[in-house]
Design an enzyme around this catalytic site. Structure first.
Site, PDB file in Angstrom:
ATOM      1  N   ARG A   1     -13.182  84.649 -20.241  1.00  0.00           N
ATOM      2  CA  ARG A   1     -12.833  83.256 -19.845  1.00  0.00           C
ATOM      3  C   ARG A   1     -14.021  82.767 -18.539  1.00  0.00           C
ATOM      4  NH1 ARG A   1      -7.164  84.178 -17.872  1.00  0.00           N
ATOM      5  NH2 ARG A   1      -7.943  85.303 -16.383  1.00  0.00           N
TER       6      ARG A   1
ATOM      7  N   LYS B   1     -11.067  80.047 -13.250  1.00  0.00           N
ATOM      8  CA  LYS B   1     -10.478  80.081 -12.138  1.00  0.00           C
ATOM      9  C   LYS B   1     -11.908  80.463 -11.358  1.00  0.00           C
ATOM     10  CE  LYS B   1      -8.132  84.854 -11.846  1.00  0.00           C
ATOM     11  NZ  LYS B   1      -6.868  84.136 -11.598  1.00  0.00           N
TER      12      LYS B   1
ATOM     13  N   GLU C   1       2.510  75.371 -13.275  1.00  0.00           N
ATOM     14  CA  GLU C   1       2.469  77.222 -13.134  1.00  0.00           C
ATOM     15  C   GLU C   1       2.454  76.860 -12.048  1.00  0.00           C
ATOM     16  OE1 GLU C   1      -1.627  77.832 -13.746  1.00  0.00           O
ATOM     17  OE2 GLU C   1      -2.828  75.748 -13.010  1.00  0.00           O
TER      18      GLU C   1
END
Length: 369
Positions: free
Chosen positions: A114, A216, A252
């Site tokens: 990721r 992120k 989310e």
């Protein structure tokens, strides 16, 4: 001295101090493990490495735990004398101590992949998957005495990747630093812990498809932190966000994915470019399918919240945590919480795999000592 080079010089200087201290031989640090909490605890060492001009990362080394300041709103990170640029990525993961005393990591390769994906989107150099895992392993082993006893919590790890070379305007940084540090934390969901009470936020800047919403990025968290602050001031646990384009579908929670349970069906918003594909989310979906539940990853209208029997959130920090209520446009909807429910079943299996008390048939856990 140039920013990153200063940081790495500090690292090399501190390595010599590590030899012969003997503290790493202690089984546990002097901590009240029954009252650990979530505040940052200074452990012994951190790991750091930087990229060369060609984008290759150096071997890296350990240093004494330095001074770190993270400002998500500005996308700035200070480490020693080095200041990161606006380019920054973060990951979160945990190390657990199994009943046999071995230290375990949960699916670290997914965090590494990721971060690489995020780096590609943001024109950054990134460590390889193997370099990422090796840096995390070295950090955990050097701080082994800070990994809580079985059942008492975990060592929360924060891998960081940030640009630290000189850049002009919007140009990419010329070099990057990869840093890993950790802090022991208690288990998020303990007996007697209240379920989350969420508030649906309708007005907030969100990342759009094609942007950095699926990674992120440090700067993504600026507006999130402000909305969380306002929600908590009103007595809510966290915020549930709607999609930015239509404001009709749930996406989310601030740092968690969300699931709705309706009979034998579990529904969760699809990761379509603006929703972070959580590693806990992915794992829970696989567990649920193995248990015979039907899992639907799709657009979830906000009105569907009224149809759910249970709602839960997943994330590295929270694990699998029940939602007790959701408030939308001044209407509060409550959900089932407690033992014997789907949420508890999924949580128990996930925790069992992470801590080694349940056989890991999927090879998700990496033993590192």
């Amino acid at each position: 001295m140039h920013g990153t080079k200063a940081a790495v010089s500090v690292v090399e200087e501190h390595v010599s101090e590590m030899v012969g201290t003997g503290r790493e031989d202690e089984e546990y640090a002097d901590v009240d493990w029954d009252n650990l909490g979530f505040s940052l605890v200074r452990t012994d060492y951190m790991f750091a490495t930087r990229s060369s001009g060609e984008g290759n990362f150096e071997q890296g080394c350990l240093s004494r735990y330095g001074n770190i300041e993270l400002n998500p709103a500005a996308g700035i990170l200070n480490y020693g004398q080095a200041k990161a640029s606006k380019h920054g990525l973060i990951e979160g993961m945990k190390a657990y101590r199994g009943e046999n005393g071995r230290v375990l990591l949960f699916r670290p390769e997914l965090n590494a992949m990721r971060m690489k994906k995020g780096a590609e989107r943001m024109c950054m150099h990134s460590p390889s998957v193997q370099q990422f895992i090796e840096g995390v392993k070295q950090t955990v082993l050097a701080n082994r005495r800070w990994v809580p006893p079985p059942g008492k919590g975990s060592l929360y790890l924060r891998p960081l990747l940030f640009g630290s070379g000189a850049s002009l305007g919007l140009s990419a940084a010329s070099e990057f630093t990869f840093l890993v540090f950790g802090s022991p934390v208690q288990n998020y969901f303990k007996e007697g812990t209240s379920a989350l009470d969420l508030y649906v936020e309708e007005v907030i800047p969100r990342a759009y498809i094609g942007g950095s919403g699926g990674v992120k990025a440090i700067s993504n968290y600026g507006p999130v932190l402000e909305v969380m602050r306002r929600a908590k001031a009103r007595g809510f646990s966290d915020v549930l966000y709607l999609d930015a384009e239509t404001k009709k579908n749930i996406e989310e929670v601030s740092a968690s994915n969300i699931f709705l349970v309706k009979g034998n069906t579990i529904v969760t918003p699809a990761t379509n470019g603006t929703i972070l594909g959580g590693i806990t989310r992915k794992s829970v979906i696989e567990i649920a399918i193995d248990l015979g539940y039907k899992v639907e990853e799709r657009v979830v209208p906000v009105e569907e919240l009224k149809e759910a029997e249970e709602v839960f959130c997943t994330g590295t920090a929270t694990g699998v945590v029940s939602v007790g209520s959701i408030t939308y446009q001044n209407t509060r909807t409550e959900y089932k919480v407690g033992d014997g429910l789907v949420t508890q079943q999924l949580r128990s299996i996930l925790v069992g795999i992470q801590t080694g008390s349940i056989q890991d048939t999927k090879n998700w856990v990496l033993e590192i000592d």
